[in-house]
Design a protein around this motif. Structure first.
Motif, mmCIF file in Angstrom:
data_model
loop_
_atom_site.group_PDB
_atom_site.id
_atom_site.type_symbol
_atom_site.label_atom_id
_atom_site.label_comp_id
_atom_site.label_asym_id
_atom_site.label_seq_id
_atom_site.Cartn_x
_atom_site.Cartn_y
_atom_site.Cartn_z
ATOM 1 N N ALA A 59 0.832 -1.214 0.000
ATOM 2 C CA ALA A 59 0.000 0.000 0.000
ATOM 3 C C ALA A 59 0.862 1.257 0.000
ATOM 4 C CB ALA A 59 -0.920 -0.003 1.217
ATOM 5 N N ILE A 60 1.945 1.223 0.788
ATOM 6 C CA ILE A 60 2.812 2.409 0.897
ATOM 7 C C ILE A 60 3.521 2.678 -0.436
ATOM 8 C CG2 ILE A 60 4.908 3.294 2.030
ATOM 9 C CD1 ILE A 60 3.801 1.725 4.578
ATOM 10 N N ASN A 61 3.998 1.600 -1.094
ATOM 11 C CA ASN A 61 4.633 1.784 -2.404
ATOM 12 C C ASN A 61 3.621 2.232 -3.452
ATOM 13 O OD1 ASN A 61 7.222 1.266 -1.578
ATOM 14 N ND2 ASN A 61 7.150 -0.902 -2.082
ATOM 15 N N TRP A 62 2.381 1.748 -3.352
ATOM 16 C CA TRP A 62 1.336 2.246 -4.256
ATOM 17 C C TRP A 62 1.191 3.751 -4.083
ATOM 18 C CZ3 TRP A 62 -3.372 -1.626 -3.443
ATOM 19 C CH2 TRP A 62 -3.146 -2.781 -4.199
ATOM 20 N N ALA A 63 1.075 4.189 -2.821
ATOM 21 C CA ALA A 63 0.885 5.620 -2.551
ATOM 22 C C ALA A 63 2.066 6.431 -3.081
ATOM 23 C CB ALA A 63 0.707 5.852 -1.050
ATOM 24 N N GLY A 64 3.270 5.854 -2.994
ATOM 25 C CA GLY A 64 4.456 6.550 -3.493
ATOM 26 C C GLY A 64 4.567 6.550 -5.007
ATOM 27 N N GLY A 65 3.721 5.746 -5.653
ATOM 28 C CA GLY A 65 3.722 5.725 -7.120
ATOM 29 C C GLY A 65 4.677 4.709 -7.710
ATOM 30 N N GLY A 66 4.877 3.574 -7.072
ATOM 31 C CA GLY A 66 5.769 2.550 -7.639
ATOM 32 C C GLY A 66 6.753 2.049 -6.606
ATOM 33 N N ASP A 74 10.874 9.830 -8.891
ATOM 34 C CA ASP A 74 9.473 10.244 -8.770
ATOM 35 C C ASP A 74 8.779 9.631 -7.559
ATOM 36 O OD1 ASP A 74 9.596 11.806 -10.997
ATOM 37 O OD2 ASP A 74 8.981 10.202 -12.366
ATOM 38 N N TYR A 75 9.486 8.709 -6.881
ATOM 39 C CA TYR A 75 8.857 8.005 -5.753
ATOM 40 C C TYR A 75 8.534 8.999 -4.634
ATOM 41 C CZ TYR A 75 8.137 4.542 -2.054
ATOM 42 O OH TYR A 75 7.603 3.785 -1.043
ATOM 43 N N GLY A 76 7.276 8.941 -4.145
ATOM 44 C CA GLY A 76 6.892 9.843 -3.056
ATOM 45 C C GLY A 76 6.685 11.271 -3.496
ATOM 46 N N ASP A 77 6.429 11.476 -4.787
ATOM 47 C CA ASP A 77 6.113 12.805 -5.320
ATOM 48 C C ASP A 77 4.921 13.371 -4.528
ATOM 49 O OD1 ASP A 77 5.012 14.873 -6.768
ATOM 50 O OD2 ASP A 77 4.755 13.755 -8.629
ATOM 51 N N PRO A 78 5.067 14.597 -3.948
ATOM 52 C CA PRO A 78 4.007 15.151 -3.083
ATOM 53 C C PRO A 78 2.616 15.145 -3.726
ATOM 54 C CG PRO A 78 5.956 16.514 -2.949
ATOM 55 C CD PRO A 78 6.238 15.475 -4.003
ATOM 56 N N ALA A 79 2.541 15.352 -5.049
ATOM 57 C CA ALA A 79 1.226 15.350 -5.705
ATOM 58 C C ALA A 79 0.595 13.956 -5.621
ATOM 59 C CB ALA A 79 1.372 15.768 -7.171
ATOM 60 N N LYS A 80 1.429 12.925 -5.802
ATOM 61 C CA LYS A 80 0.912 11.545 -5.706
ATOM 62 C C LYS A 80 0.451 11.258 -4.279
ATOM 63 C CE LYS A 80 3.837 9.692 -9.373
ATOM 64 N NZ LYS A 80 5.034 8.931 -9.715
ATOM 65 N N LEU A 81 1.275 11.686 -3.317
ATOM 66 C CA LEU A 81 0.916 11.457 -1.910
ATOM 67 C C LEU A 81 -0.378 12.183 -1.561
ATOM 68 C CD1 LEU A 81 4.392 11.726 -0.111
ATOM 69 C CD2 LEU A 81 3.173 9.677 -0.850
ATOM 70 N N ALA A 82 -0.560 13.386 -2.139
ATOM 71 C CA ALA A 82 -1.769 14.170 -1.854
ATOM 72 C C ALA A 82 -3.005 13.448 -2.388
ATOM 73 C CB ALA A 82 -1.651 15.558 -2.482
ATOM 74 N N ILE A 83 -2.890 12.866 -3.593
ATOM 75 C CA ILE A 83 -4.040 12.147 -4.169
ATOM 76 C C ILE A 83 -4.330 10.888 -3.341
ATOM 77 C CG2 ILE A 83 -4.903 10.887 -6.197
ATOM 78 C CD1 ILE A 83 -3.346 12.924 -7.929
ATOM 79 N N ALA A 84 -3.260 10.173 -2.942
ATOM 80 C CA ALA A 84 -3.440 8.973 -2.103
ATOM 81 C C ALA A 84 -4.139 9.363 -0.789
ATOM 82 C CB ALA A 84 -2.092 8.314 -1.812
ATOM 83 N N ALA A 85 -3.709 10.503 -0.196
ATOM 84 C CA ALA A 85 -4.312 10.971 1.062
ATOM 85 C C ALA A 85 -5.778 11.341 0.852
ATOM 86 C CB ALA A 85 -3.533 12.171 1.597
ATOM 87 N N LEU A 86 -6.070 11.980 -0.299
ATOM 88 C CA LEU A 86 -7.456 12.355 -0.611
ATOM 89 C C LEU A 86 -8.336 11.105 -0.688
ATOM 90 C CD1 LEU A 86 -9.606 14.442 -1.611
ATOM 91 C CD2 LEU A 86 -8.876 13.851 -3.934
ATOM 92 N N VAL A 87 -7.826 10.063 -1.378
ATOM 93 C CA VAL A 87 -8.588 8.808 -1.492
ATOM 94 C C VAL A 87 -8.859 8.240 -0.098
ATOM 95 C CG1 VAL A 87 -8.533 6.418 -2.341
ATOM 96 C CG2 VAL A 87 -7.704 8.282 -3.802
ATOM 97 N N LEU A 88 -7.831 8.265 0.748
ATOM 98 C CA LEU A 88 -7.975 7.753 2.117
ATOM 99 C C LEU A 88 -9.061 8.527 2.872
ATOM 100 C CD1 LEU A 88 -7.035 5.976 4.479
ATOM 101 C CD2 LEU A 88 -5.212 7.604 4.924
ATOM 102 N N VAL A 89 -9.038 9.849 2.743
ATOM 103 C CA VAL A 89 -10.021 10.699 3.432
ATOM 104 C C VAL A 89 -11.430 10.405 2.920
ATOM 105 C CG1 VAL A 89 -10.810 13.092 3.734
ATOM 106 C CG2 VAL A 89 -8.377 12.528 4.012
ATOM 107 N N VAL A 90 -11.563 10.246 1.586
ATOM 108 C CA VAL A 90 -12.880 9.945 1.003
ATOM 109 C C VAL A 90 -13.398 8.604 1.528
ATOM 110 C CG1 VAL A 90 -14.099 9.397 -1.151
ATOM 111 C CG2 VAL A 90 -12.515 11.331 -1.075
#
Length: 473
Positions: free
Chosen positions: A162-169, A188-204
């Protein structure tokens, strides 16, 4: 489905929930949610193996279609069940990662090649069906202490996914430079934009699970993924390249790459993988038993493992790889609270549809992994929480050595997650065992429990299994 005289015990009600037939639209929506969760993991194996064997793009695309078809068929066998096959629980089947290393080794061996992989896969599947009754009889070595530890470990091990998914690979990848393997860092791993989208999904997912009623609450993960996809599309972070070249219709034919070859060395390594897969599946089935409230009996376990073997034979015939019950989806059953096996049946039918219509599959494949990351944290955490709940039902006063079993098994089981290269100098044949935390931890828990507590009588283990299922409801 539920008849009135069944309602006297929560056990009967829980069992009925597994056999409950849902309205078509609802089953389809929940099935799609299962498919989206497992898709990245399902297509990863053909991508990795095809890439390692230097196959053409068209051949890898064929492998992926074959994989989706076989996964769909295996899921139907497992969830619907026929004759002596299938556990008849909400199980989604996918290619096992335990086979990746051995298959690449077989495929890269000049004297063996791809057809030897398929020959070995077919034999390993038959071997799996033959030893399933033996594994089914071993239920006594899985008391709640072992089951709880294994289920906790499954959840914690998946957290890395899950953590690697959130980091984008992956944080780094291995590349050959002048014939030597080097770890190349992924910038590109852990790109803040990717982390923000992962966090948004979690919040939703959290918000919908709290405030959503009925079906909406059940598909919190799916809705979270949809929101993530829409945001990714808006930000131009969802590539669809290659969609135009993808055909509308594809038929997967058996033995597409030639007739299977049966080579002893390849067969032995795949039979070892099959045994490991059955150990992993046993953990998944016990987890599902605890989550759905349907106690796993030796007979039920045997049927489930036999279906793993049959799925693997089908995999070998349709040019794909060994199949196992997917742990990602066990977490989803916990999150949704929907225990009906017909959700998995719907998921299996969707997989078969994706195999026939590659354009659809391409769209699903375009869902970025970082969108799945936020949902993954909820689902895999849920699996770990189920394990912890079972461990919480143990009486530590009478089980003097229980903490030793839990501590050492978790410690060993987390090695591949926390330090993936620790066992790199051990011989290649040990890798399927040493590189899977779930297998390492399960073997450790079974052996330690036998050492400290001995074998439990079948009657007592059945009573305890029922009690565990009860306390996990």
């Amino acid at each position: 489905m539920t008849s009135h005289h069944h309602q006297d015990t929560p056990r009967a009600a829980a069992s009925d929930a597994v056999d409950q037939k849902l309205p078509l639209a609802r089953a389809g929506t929940l099935g799609l949610q299962h498919v989206l969760v497992m898709y990245a993991g399902t297509v990863a194996v053909p991508l990795i193996v095809g890439g390692a064997l230097g196959m053409s793009k068209a051949d890898i695309a064929f492998l992926i279609n074959a994989d989706l078809l076989a996964a769909g068929i295996a899921t139907l066998i497992q969830a619907l069940g026929f004759w002596r096959f299938g556990i008849r629980m909400p199980v989604m089947m996918g290619v096992t990662f335990a086979a990746v290393g051995p298959m690449i080794a077989i495929g890269q061996d000049a004297s063996l090649g791809l057809t030897a992989i398929y020959g070995a896969t077919i034999v390993a599947g038959v071997f799996g069906m033959l030893i399933a009754p033996l594994m089914g009889r071993m239920l006594g070595v899985f008391p709640p202490l072992v089951t709880g530890t294994v289920i906790t470990l499954i959840g914690v091990s998946l957290m890395g996914v899950a953590i690697n998914w959130a980091g984008g690979g992956q944080p780094s990848s291995m590349q050959m430079v002048d014939g030597v393997q080097h770890a190349v860092f992924n910038p590109d791993y852990g790109d803040p934009a990717k982390l923000a989208i992962a966090a948004l999904v979690l919040v939703v997912v959290i918000a919908i699970s709290r405030f959503g009623k009925g079906l909406v609450g059940n598909i919190a993960v799916l809705l979270g993924i949809v929101v993530g996809v829409l945001v990714s599309l808006a930000l131009g972070r969802m590539p669809f390249e290659g969609l135009d070249e993808t055909p509308w219709l594809a038929l997967t034919t058996p033995f597409h790459f030639g007739m299977p070859r049966f080579e002893l060395s390849a067969i032995i390594s795949m039979c070892i993988v099959m045994t490991i897969t059955l150990v992993e599946s046993t953990g998944m089935f016990l987890a599902l038993g605890a989550i759905t409230g349907r106690p796993v009996t030796p007979d039920l376990l045997t049927r489930g493992l036999r279906a793993d073997g049959l799925g693997t034979v089908i995999g070998g015939v349709f040019n794909t790889f060994p199949y196992t019950s997917f742990s990602q989806n066990v977490g989803l059953v916990t999150v949704t609270g929907v225990r009906s096996r017909y959700v998995a049946v719907a998921g299996g039918l969707i997989l078969i549809a994706l195999a026939l219509f590659p354009k659809l599959a391409h769209v699903v494949a375009s869902v970025p992994t970082f969108v799945l990351g936020g949902a993954g944290i909820v689902m895999f955490g849920m699996v770990a929480a189920t394990g912890i709940r079972i461990l919480g039902s143990i009486d530590y006063g009478t089980h003097r050595f229980a903490l030793y079993v839990i501590a050492i098994s978790l410690g060993l089981g987390l090695i591949p997650t926390l330090s993936p290269t620790l066992f790199q100098h051990l011989p290649a044949w040990t890798h399927p065992i040493t590189h899977s935390g779930i297998v390492l931890g399960t073997v450790a828990a079974v052996i330690l429990n036998l050492f400290y507590n001995g074998v439990m009588s079948r009657e007592r283990s059945m009573k305890l299994a029922a009690a565990t299922t009860h306390s996990a409801e």
